[in-house]
Design an enzyme around this catalytic site. Structure first.
Site, PDB file in Angstrom:
ATOM      1  CG  PHE A 127      -1.909   1.182   1.148  1.00 31.23           C
ATOM      2  CD1 PHE A 127      -3.096   1.068   0.424  1.00 31.23           C
ATOM      3  CD2 PHE A 127      -1.630   2.392   1.766  1.00 31.23           C
ATOM      4  CE1 PHE A 127      -3.981   2.135   0.324  1.00 31.23           C
ATOM      5  CE2 PHE A 127      -2.513   3.466   1.671  1.00 31.23           C
ATOM      6  CZ  PHE A 127      -3.694   3.337   0.950  1.00 31.23           C
ATOM      7  CG  ASP A 214       5.769   3.429   1.867  1.00 27.84           C
ATOM      8  OD1 ASP A 214       5.826   4.068   2.939  1.00 27.84           O
ATOM      9  OD2 ASP A 214       4.734   3.365   1.170  1.00 27.84           O
ATOM     10  CE  LYS A 243      -0.216   5.252   7.785  1.00 28.79           C
ATOM     11  NZ  LYS A 243      -1.596   5.565   8.142  1.00 28.79           N
TER      12      LYS A 243
END
Ligand code: PLP
Length: 399
Positions: A127, A214, A243
């Site tokens: 993702f 990532d 995040k």
């Protein structure tokens, strides 16, 4: 009628206040937060140092523009370079933007090597976000469906399978980079082996590919090191963060090393809000608290306690397939769909998440202490046992 677009299936609870790992809803009910806004609230809620820094910075200056120098951005780039071993940082506002920057950087790198149609190796179940390029890189049809035509230039391989990457290397001259989450978050807490990461590094070195990690969800201290690649003793060419970087204030970052850090030139990429003084001050405070309060060690210790407690309470239970995790990133995979557990946990005063329908996901704030972790176990274990005992066969059959 709500004027909100129908993009989320929201749980009808609104939180109005938080302190540490605790949240309160409108009716005054208290909940234990084992999700941290999906790996965002690094320092938990209402952290006094973070709120003070945000208040002071907002009084001084919130935004001026990347047309000018931004002292907080320069300081944050220095700090990130020091803890990551990377050389250059581009700031944006979210994880998908950080990934977009990396995809653009990889294409420029490819064109620099005279590859006309540069491609990036990406993983099943990955993702990377919901912009067109990042959903195209994402390995989940649900995320992509309806948005075709997808962006081209991605070659997908199974996660954690080095042979398939070797095959691509042998047959596809267009590949210029690999993009990988060292621990897949949305994909179900799938942990790559450290050997796999080292082998990816080796292939990238041999081929002149960029190794792009990532770490939007798994990075920033959650596993006991600042970044997951550090467990493998390797250095990527590009790393993506977002995040948890500013503990809830929106920020994203694309970090690069060596030649990759020199690829972007003025005018090639940008972001109005990226690296604004407010977000950077919040990120600097977050990193300082992680360091000064020993939160890396805390993540390792409390994560190990959580994992051991869940294994003790749920290991061997019929219906529990696997309990896996690294630090404060934990997944409990069941043999059936268990989305209902989110609501059941809320009723019991606990915030968790379920991803890929069958994986209970825990991503607590890095400030969670051992006693709070024991409370998570005490609530979750009987809940999952009860769910598995009662879940009708029909649910199992559907899954
Ligand atoms: N990359 C990873 C690994 C993620 O987990 C996410 C979000 O869940 C993203 C990228 C996208 O981040 P954002 O939602 O901030 O765009």
């Amino acid at each position: 009628m709500s004027h909100l677009m129908n993009t989320y299936q929201r749980i009808p609870i609104a939180f109005v206040r938080g302190e540490g790992v605790w949240l309160w809803d409108e009716s005054g009910r208290k909940y234990l937060d084992a999700l941290a806004g999906i790996a965002v609230n690094t320092l938990g809620h209402g952290h006094p140092r973070l709120t003070r820094v945000i208040a002071e910075q907002s009084q001084r200056l919130i935004h001026a523009s990347n047309l000018y120098r931004i002292a907080e951005q320069e300081r944050l780039a220095d700090k990130l370079a020091a803890i990551s071993g990377m050389d250059g940082v581009f700031f944006c506002n979210s994880g998908c933007e950080a990934n977009e920057a990396a995809i653009k950087l990889a294409r420029l790198h490819g064109h620099g090597k005279s590859v006309d149609n540069p491609a990036i190796v990406v993983m099943d179940k990955a993702f990377h976000g919901r912009t067109l390029a990042t959903l195209s890189a994402t390995g989940n049809r649900k995320v992509q469906a309806g948005f075709e035509p997808l962006v081209g230039g991605f070659v997908r391989v199974p996660f954690n399978d080095i042979e398939s990457v070797r095959q691509v290397a042998a047959h596809d001259a267009n590949v210029v980079a690999v993009l990988v989450e060292p621990i897949q978050g949305e994909g179900g807490i799938n942990i790559s082996s450290l050997e796999y990461l080292r082998n990816l590094r080796e292939i990238c070195d041999q081929r002149g590919w960029l190794l792009m990690v990532d770490e939007v969800q798994c990075g920033l201290g959650r596993t006991g090191q600042w970044f997951v690649y550090q467990h493998a003793g390797i250095q990527p060419d590009v790393m993506l963060l977002a995040k948890g970087l500013a503990s809830g204030v929106p920020i994203g970052a694309c970090l690069a090393r060596g030649a990759a850090a020199e690829v972007f030139k003025p005018g090639m990429h940008g972001s109005t809000f990226g690296g604004n003084p407010l977000a950077c001050a919040a990120a600097l405070a977050t990193l300082a608290v992680i360091e000064e309060d020993g939160l890396l060690q805390n993540a390792e210790r409390v994560g190990a306690l959580l994992l051991a407690g869940l294994r003790e309470g749920l290991g061997g239970t019929p219906g529990v397939r696997e309990i896996r995790g690294h630090g404060l990133m934990i997944g409990v995979e069941l043999d059936r769909a268990c989305n209902d557990l989110v609501g059941l946990a809320l009723e019991a005063g606990l915030l968790i998440n379920v991803t890929m329908d069958k994986v209970i996901r825990l991503l607590p704030p890095l400030v969670m202490n051992e006693s709070e972790a024991r409370q998570v176990i005490a609530i979750l274990v009987p809940l999952v046992r009860g769910f598995l005992a009662q879940a009708p066969a029909a649910i199992a059959a559907r899954a």
